[in-house]
Design a protein around this motif. Structure first.
Motif, PDB file in Angstrom:
ATOM      1  N   ALA A  45     -36.986  21.830 -43.549  1.00  0.00           N
ATOM      2  CA  ALA A  45     -37.625  21.331 -44.765  1.00  0.00           C
ATOM      3  C   ALA A  45     -36.806  20.201 -45.379  1.00  0.00           C
ATOM      4  O   ALA A  45     -37.361  19.177 -45.803  1.00  0.00           O
ATOM      5  CB  ALA A  45     -37.803  22.471 -45.764  1.00  0.00           C
ATOM      6  N   VAL A  46     -35.499  20.368 -45.407  1.00  0.00           N
ATOM      7  CA  VAL A  46     -34.624  19.335 -45.968  1.00  0.00           C
ATOM      8  C   VAL A  46     -34.716  18.059 -45.136  1.00  0.00           C
ATOM      9  O   VAL A  46     -34.829  16.953 -45.678  1.00  0.00           O
ATOM     10  CB  VAL A  46     -33.162  19.840 -46.055  1.00  0.00           C
ATOM     11  N   ILE A  47     -34.686  18.210 -43.813  1.00  0.00           N
ATOM     12  CA  ILE A  47     -34.785  17.035 -42.945  1.00  0.00           C
ATOM     13  C   ILE A  47     -36.100  16.307 -43.183  1.00  0.00           C
ATOM     14  O   ILE A  47     -36.133  15.081 -43.330  1.00  0.00           O
ATOM     15  CB  ILE A  47     -34.627  17.431 -41.464  1.00  0.00           C
ATOM     16  N   ALA A  48     -37.201  17.052 -43.234  1.00  0.00           N
ATOM     17  CA  ALA A  48     -38.515  16.437 -43.439  1.00  0.00           C
ATOM     18  C   ALA A  48     -38.582  15.726 -44.788  1.00  0.00           C
ATOM     19  O   ALA A  48     -39.110  14.606 -44.882  1.00  0.00           O
ATOM     20  CB  ALA A  48     -39.612  17.496 -43.331  1.00  0.00           C
ATOM     21  N   ALA A  49     -38.056  16.359 -45.838  1.00  0.00           N
ATOM     22  CA  ALA A  49     -38.083  15.746 -47.169  1.00  0.00           C
ATOM     23  C   ALA A  49     -37.249  14.467 -47.204  1.00  0.00           C
ATOM     24  O   ALA A  49     -37.659  13.461 -47.801  1.00  0.00           O
ATOM     25  CB  ALA A  49     -37.580  16.740 -48.215  1.00  0.00           C
ATOM     26  N   LEU A  50     -36.090  14.500 -46.572  1.00  0.00           N
ATOM     27  CA  LEU A  50     -35.239  13.305 -46.537  1.00  0.00           C
ATOM     28  C   LEU A  50     -35.883  12.171 -45.732  1.00  0.00           C
ATOM     29  O   LEU A  50     -35.840  11.004 -46.146  1.00  0.00           O
ATOM     30  CB  LEU A  50     -33.862  13.642 -45.968  1.00  0.00           C
ATOM     31  N   LEU A  51     -36.492  12.509 -44.601  1.00  0.00           N
ATOM     32  CA  LEU A  51     -37.173  11.488 -43.805  1.00  0.00           C
ATOM     33  C   LEU A  51     -38.334  10.876 -44.571  1.00  0.00           C
ATOM     34  O   LEU A  51     -38.558   9.660 -44.523  1.00  0.00           O
ATOM     35  CB  LEU A  51     -37.657  12.075 -42.481  1.00  0.00           C
ATOM     36  N   ALA A  52     -39.071  11.714 -45.298  1.00  0.00           N
ATOM     37  CA  ALA A  52     -40.190  11.215 -46.101  1.00  0.00           C
ATOM     38  C   ALA A  52     -39.692  10.262 -47.182  1.00  0.00           C
ATOM     39  O   ALA A  52     -40.248   9.175 -47.379  1.00  0.00           O
ATOM     40  CB  ALA A  52     -40.949  12.385 -46.731  1.00  0.00           C
ATOM     41  N   GLU A  53     -38.647  10.666 -47.875  1.00  0.00           N
ATOM     42  CA  GLU A  53     -38.090   9.825 -48.945  1.00  0.00           C
ATOM     43  C   GLU A  53     -37.563   8.510 -48.386  1.00  0.00           C
ATOM     44  O   GLU A  53     -37.766   7.443 -48.972  1.00  0.00           O
ATOM     45  CB  GLU A  53     -36.988  10.578 -49.685  1.00  0.00           C
TER      46      GLU A  53
END
Length: 105
Positions: A45-53
């Motif tokens: 989840a953290v990886i996905a959120a960071l990639l999105a940002e």
């Protein structure tokens, strides 16, 4: 993070589940299996959120992740005859007459 929220973050990052899995060195099936739980592990989840940002801010995250390398984890449980999970199994000695012990009680 729910699996639906995870998919939304991947969408913001411009990634499919397959592309995300390839990018971080996972099997796509392993990632999509979290749909059955409805929850995604925190690290994904953290990886996905960071990639999105990063994508929303115009940062080329692919270049940064490629610097890490593509060393994939070794598959677990590579079973072969006589082995379980890659470990050699001892041959068990079966003792005859185990059912006879009930008559001794």
């Amino acid at each position: 993070m729910t699996y639906d929220e995870f998919l939304a973050e991947l969408g913001k990052a411009g990634l499919s589940v397959r592309a995300f899995a390839k990018l971080i060195g996972m099997n796509p099936t392993s990632v999509s299996n979290y749909a059955s739980n409805g929850e995604v592990p925190r690290h994904l989840a953290v990886i996905a959120a960071l990639l999105a940002e990063m994508n929303l801010r115009g940062v080329a995250f692919q270049v940064a992740i490629e610097r890490v390398g593509s060393a994939r984890k070794k598959p677990r449980g590579s079973g072969r005859p006589g082995r379980f999970g890659g470990d050699r199994q001892e041959q068990l000695e079966l003792v005859s007459g185990l059912n006879d012990t009930s008559s001794q009680l």
